[in-house]
Design an enzyme around this catalytic site. Structure first.
Site, mmCIF file in Angstrom:
data_model
loop_
_atom_site.group_PDB
_atom_site.id
_atom_site.type_symbol
_atom_site.label_atom_id
_atom_site.label_comp_id
_atom_site.label_asym_id
_atom_site.label_seq_id
_atom_site.Cartn_x
_atom_site.Cartn_y
_atom_site.Cartn_z
ATOM 1 C CG HIS A 251 75.277 53.698 54.976
ATOM 2 N ND1 HIS A 251 76.211 54.694 54.851
ATOM 3 C CD2 HIS A 251 75.699 52.679 54.214
ATOM 4 C CE1 HIS A 251 77.173 54.299 54.035
ATOM 5 N NE2 HIS A 251 76.899 53.085 53.626
ATOM 6 N NE ARG B 5 78.693 56.855 44.183
ATOM 7 C CZ ARG B 5 80.010 56.643 44.083
ATOM 8 N NH1 ARG B 5 80.875 57.487 44.625
ATOM 9 N NH2 ARG B 5 80.464 55.594 43.429
ATOM 10 C CG ASP C 94 84.831 57.982 44.339
ATOM 11 O OD1 ASP C 94 83.712 57.584 43.960
ATOM 12 O OD2 ASP C 94 85.671 57.245 44.874
HETATM 13 C C1 LIG Z 1 78.339 54.315 47.672
HETATM 14 C C2 LIG Z 1 78.869 55.527 48.359
HETATM 15 C C3 LIG Z 1 79.771 56.343 47.697
HETATM 16 C C4 LIG Z 1 80.268 57.491 48.317
HETATM 17 N N1 LIG Z 1 81.070 58.363 47.597
HETATM 18 C C5 LIG Z 1 81.427 59.531 48.151
HETATM 19 C C6 LIG Z 1 82.135 60.518 47.413
HETATM 20 O O1 LIG Z 1 82.462 60.331 46.229
HETATM 21 N N2 LIG Z 1 82.461 61.680 48.034
HETATM 22 C C7 LIG Z 1 82.101 61.939 49.346
HETATM 23 O O2 LIG Z 1 82.385 63.016 49.856
HETATM 24 N N3 LIG Z 1 81.448 61.009 50.077
HETATM 25 C C8 LIG Z 1 81.104 59.828 49.519
HETATM 26 N N4 LIG Z 1 80.407 58.914 50.271
HETATM 27 C C9 LIG Z 1 80.295 59.087 51.744
HETATM 28 C C10 LIG Z 1 79.117 59.959 52.132
HETATM 29 O O3 LIG Z 1 79.359 61.294 51.757
HETATM 30 C C11 LIG Z 1 78.874 59.898 53.649
HETATM 31 O O4 LIG Z 1 80.017 60.399 54.304
HETATM 32 C C12 LIG Z 1 78.573 58.512 54.196
HETATM 33 O O5 LIG Z 1 77.774 57.789 53.310
HETATM 34 C C13 LIG Z 1 77.831 58.604 55.545
HETATM 35 O O6 LIG Z 1 76.640 59.304 55.402
HETATM 36 P P1 LIG Z 1 75.165 58.626 55.361
HETATM 37 O O7 LIG Z 1 74.483 59.177 54.153
HETATM 38 O O8 LIG Z 1 75.261 57.165 55.406
HETATM 39 O O9 LIG Z 1 74.395 59.250 56.570
HETATM 40 P P2 LIG Z 1 74.742 59.513 58.097
HETATM 41 O O10 LIG Z 1 73.697 60.438 58.579
HETATM 42 O O11 LIG Z 1 76.181 59.894 58.253
HETATM 43 O O12 LIG Z 1 74.558 58.086 58.747
HETATM 44 C C14 LIG Z 1 73.289 57.456 58.834
HETATM 45 C C15 LIG Z 1 73.462 56.103 59.492
HETATM 46 O O13 LIG Z 1 74.226 55.266 58.635
HETATM 47 C C16 LIG Z 1 75.096 54.433 59.366
HETATM 48 N N5 LIG Z 1 76.499 54.763 58.986
HETATM 49 C C17 LIG Z 1 76.927 55.827 58.275
HETATM 50 N N6 LIG Z 1 78.258 55.772 58.087
HETATM 51 C C18 LIG Z 1 78.687 54.664 58.712
HETATM 52 C C19 LIG Z 1 79.952 54.056 58.884
HETATM 53 N N7 LIG Z 1 81.063 54.576 58.388
HETATM 54 N N8 LIG Z 1 80.020 52.905 59.599
HETATM 55 C C20 LIG Z 1 78.900 52.330 60.106
HETATM 56 N N9 LIG Z 1 77.678 52.864 59.973
HETATM 57 C C21 LIG Z 1 77.559 54.009 59.292
HETATM 58 C C22 LIG Z 1 74.832 54.705 60.813
HETATM 59 O O14 LIG Z 1 73.842 53.802 61.248
HETATM 60 C C23 LIG Z 1 74.276 56.126 60.783
HETATM 61 O O15 LIG Z 1 73.452 56.394 61.887
HETATM 62 C C24 LIG Z 1 79.882 57.787 49.646
HETATM 63 C C25 LIG Z 1 78.964 56.965 50.308
HETATM 64 C C26 LIG Z 1 78.446 55.869 49.686
HETATM 65 C C27 LIG Z 1 77.438 55.048 50.410
#
Ligand SMILES: Cc1cc2nc3c(=O)[nH]c(=O)nc-3n(C[C@H](O)[C@H](O)[C@H](O)COP(=O)(O)OP(=O)(O)OC[C@H]3O[C@@H](n4cnc5c(N)ncnc54)[C@H](O)[C@@H]3O)c2cc1C
Length: 314
Positions: A230, A187, A136
């Protein structure tokens, strides 16, 4: 702007010992306690049960034993042994051989060489059993060292190891070129940490634009890349870009977090895409949980509702 304030606020709260102690007492206490929405359980048995349920829905998964920033070698050793036990438990259970971990969990803040040795010990057991181990990515203070460790182990032949790049960091597009040229599995995420303007995009539109540019390179030139988001717009863009460039759904995967947008996970699976769910478990869930709240303040309402519900059920 609002997202940034929210992230920062929850990162600050995540450092509160009092809140951590109180939350840890109630957050996972009952089957419907609030933290269970995002955390699969406190021990490996609970995590494996969640894993089986996820696989029954046609999803892939990666297990993450929660923990970060350990401050003693004894804690780093304990975390390493825990991962070795998890590798054995996954083999016995016959679930997906895929784990995610953080270098600070293996002792990076205490002694880098020992953290790398600990990672090597895990890989020595995991790789022969066909596991994939994802490092990560943590806050920007750790970007250089994490990529350096990844690149060193990769050069030494550890092919069951992958890394994460955060679109929010201005440097990431260059990192992507280098790691992609090596053949490394990436990733792509937006980035969960609050970072300074000098090194990171601050506006959602800028982060999304960087994410889109990186996604395009990964889909056409990457090595089994994971598009971890997401965000429906980013997912739609990925689907379109892949289709337009003749890249089949077997050549990449989407990844989402446990408990987030299960509807979207299901609809992608039914459209024949590979979707991997990141399944966190363990007793050290508080910082992870607070990052999830910071990403979507509406989740706070969910916590409050479940606390009120829990009060009524008592
Ligand atoms: C499999 C996976 C591994 C990850 N590993 C890392 C890592 O190693 N290092 C790191 O810095 N980050 C990591 N992340 C987190 C990532 O950086 C984001 O902070 C997180 O995924 C939210 O961003 P988004 O791309 O979903 O988009 P956003 O623009 O933040 O969200 C888009 C939409 O997704 C939904 N959503 C997003 N987050 C949430 C939540 N917490 N609860 C409910 N709905 C939500 C909402 O509907 C939102 O409108 C990881 C995420 C995933 C999915």
């Amino acid at each position: 702007m609002l997202e940034r304030v929210s992230k920062g606020f929850f990162h600050l709260l995540a450092q509160s010992r009092t809140l951590q102690v109180v939350a840890s007492r109630v957050g996972m206490r009952r089957p419907r306690s609030f933290a269970r929405r995002f955390i699969a359980g406190e021990n490996i048995q609970e995590a494996l049960e969640a894993a089986r349920a996820i696989e029954r829905r046609g999803l892939l998964l990666t297990l993450d034993h929660l923990g970060e920033n350990v401050t003693t070698l004894a804690e780093a050793e304990a975390a390493t042994r825990e991962y070795l036990a998890i590798v054995r438990a996954i083999v016995d259970a016959g679930t997906s051989r895929n784990v995610s971990l953080k270098l600070t969990q293996l002792g990076l803040d205490v002694d880098k060489a020992i953290a790398v040795d600990n990672l090597r010990r895990i890989l020595e057991h995991a790789e022969p059993a066909d596991f994939f181990v994802r490092l990560d990515m943590e806050g920007s203070h750790y970007t250089d060292v994490t990529l350096e460790v990844f690149e060193t182990l990769w050069q030494q032949g550890n092919r069951g190891l992958g890394v994460v790049l955060q679109a929010t960091l201005r440097r990431s597009e260059q990192d992507l070129q280098r790691i992609n040229a090596l053949g490394g599995r990436i990733r792509l995420v937006k980035g969960a940490y609050t970072e300074p303007r000098a090194i990171a995009y601050q506006r959602k539109a800028e982060v999304d634009a960087a994410f889109a540019r990186m996604m395009k390179v990964l889909i056409t030139d990457g090595h089994q890349p994971a598009i971890a988001t997401h965000d429906e717009n980013m997912i739609e863009l990925t689907r379109r870009w892949a289709a337009e460039h003749g890249v089949g759904p077997e050549r990449f995967e989407f990844q989402m977090l446990y408990g987030v947008r299960r509807d979207l996970q299901a609809s992608l699976v039914s459209a024949a895409y590979r979707v991997r769910v990141y399944v966190p478990f363990g007793r050290q869930w508080f910082p992870y949980f607070m990052r999830r709240l910071g990403e979507r303040p509406a989740n706070v309402a969910f916590v409050v509702r479940s606390l009120i519900g829990e009060d009524r059920r008592r």
